[in-house]
Design an enzyme around this catalytic site. Sequence first.
Site, mmCIF file in Angstrom:
data_model
loop_
_atom_site.group_PDB
_atom_site.id
_atom_site.type_symbol
_atom_site.label_atom_id
_atom_site.label_comp_id
_atom_site.label_asym_id
_atom_site.label_seq_id
_atom_site.Cartn_x
_atom_site.Cartn_y
_atom_site.Cartn_z
ATOM 1 C CE1 TYR A 144 -2.536 4.304 -5.348
ATOM 2 C CE2 TYR A 144 -2.289 2.346 -3.962
ATOM 3 C CZ TYR A 144 -2.746 2.833 -4.821
ATOM 4 O OH TYR A 144 -3.083 2.283 -5.946
ATOM 5 C CG ASP A 239 -4.990 4.700 3.654
ATOM 6 O OD1 ASP A 239 -5.545 3.063 3.984
ATOM 7 O OD2 ASP A 239 -5.341 4.770 2.197
ATOM 8 C CE LYS A 267 -0.345 -2.351 0.622
ATOM 9 N NZ LYS A 267 -0.832 -0.596 0.443
HETATM 10 C C1 LIG Z 1 -1.359 -0.429 -0.542
HETATM 11 C C2 LIG Z 1 -2.328 0.907 0.545
HETATM 12 C C3 LIG Z 1 -4.206 1.025 -0.418
HETATM 13 C C4 LIG Z 1 -4.810 0.018 -1.850
HETATM 14 O O1 LIG Z 1 -4.814 -0.524 -1.181
HETATM 15 P P1 LIG Z 1 -4.391 -2.267 -2.007
HETATM 16 O O2 LIG Z 1 -5.041 -3.470 -1.271
HETATM 17 O O3 LIG Z 1 -3.497 -2.130 -2.929
HETATM 18 O O4 LIG Z 1 -6.358 -1.541 -2.810
HETATM 19 C C5 LIG Z 1 -4.653 2.299 0.265
HETATM 20 N N1 LIG Z 1 -4.675 3.249 1.188
HETATM 21 C C6 LIG Z 1 -2.939 2.627 1.402
HETATM 22 C C7 LIG Z 1 -2.278 3.205 2.856
HETATM 23 C C8 LIG Z 1 -1.833 1.780 0.460
HETATM 24 O O5 LIG Z 1 -0.717 1.512 1.222
#
Ligand SMILES: *Cc1c(COP(=O)(O)O)cnc(C)c1O
Length: 430
Positions: A144, A239, A267
Amino acid sequence: MKTYNSISLFERAQQSIPGGVNSPVRAFKSVGGTPLFIKRAKGAYLYDADDNQYIDYIASWGPMILGHAYEPVVKAIQEKAEGSTSFGAPTELEIEMAELIKSMTKNVDLIRMVSSGTEACMSALRLARGYTGRNKFIKFEGCYHGHADAFLVKAGSGLATFNIQTVPGITAGVSNDTLTCAYNNIEAVKDLVQQHKGEIAAIIIEPVAGNMGCILPQKGFVENLREICTQEGIVFIFDEVMTGFRLSAGGAQETLGVDADLVCYGKVIGAGMPVGAFGGKKAIMSHIAPLGSVYQAGTLSGNPLAMIAGYTLLQELNNNPNHYTELAAKTEYLHRGLETVLAASGKPYVINRLGSMISVHFSEKPVVDFASAAAADNAFFNQFFHAMLRRGIYLPPSAFESWFLNNALSYQDLDKTIAAVQESLQALLA
Ligand SMILES: *Cc1c(COP(=O)(O)O)cnc(C)c1O
């Protein structure tokens, strides 16, 4: 356990908020039942609208790495707010934040702050495309990268939880440029790169995946991707929205010992405030406006409250690496306790863990990619989730999510958790 107030709040919420929630996984749809409305949290504990206490294994999906309402962060936000909550002009604090991140991480010469992980990944992809002049990119099934259009193809947790295959509203033109392979399948990547030679702008990966449960990269996988990217002039994007400042102060780049070209954060970086960031090598980052012509902007980017919260937390993590040692030791302790009670239960299981990320899959086979995560007994996980919740343990409400430990958890909390797992399994398998 009584949850009358949550039930009535959920009914009321559905009158004015789609599905009663502002982010889908919170609705408990896959595990069933009514979501708990949270009133407050302190340390390792959440308190719901009926004043029930839970040991928290979500940690706001990561940011609360030192526990909820961590005092230095709360104080810093309070003090900062007195000087106004936003200016729309540069501040010295943004420089301090950028300098701190650069000092903690590798391959980050320049870094741009944004307001979410979604924005970070979306902007990094745009930059990779602008820099290479290519359109296509590779992502991995079950990873994601936020909810920007290009990424919502085989996108893990949220979509997997709701069994959404294709997302209405995303044009074929956009999704045709998104190429996908199974996680940990290097041959599939090589094939795609050959088929689309000279067309691939980026490979983006969760270097340790956390959106299909916790899934570790197999030995050599990320290293091989690095090599392919270097050979083919492809921008390698880590990411690290989940892994950044969680696996270690330097994130997955440090833990795995592999270099990225661009890195996305979110995060933990905001300590619970809306923050994301993307950064990387100067040669690429200097294509971002106003240095270059790849446009990217944000009214609230670098917001003072968000910056002071993140800065205060990151500084603490940077100054005291023992937080990571303690977190890893606690997670290993939990892992061993879970092994013992799961093995005794006779239910097939797989536990994946790295640092303070861990997940339990009720699977007979190793869980190494999305297909193996999806093939587990996830209906049983949903029952297990509720059995744990009734015993005061708040796990992520989906088998496709990693659990996140926070350093406010005590060994007593972990023992309580292990005992609850044992009782839950006994009750469910009786
Ligand atoms: C949570 C998450 C996102 C998206 O971040 P948001 O602050 O919810 O937009 C992108 N990449 C990874 C790996 C994530 O866990």
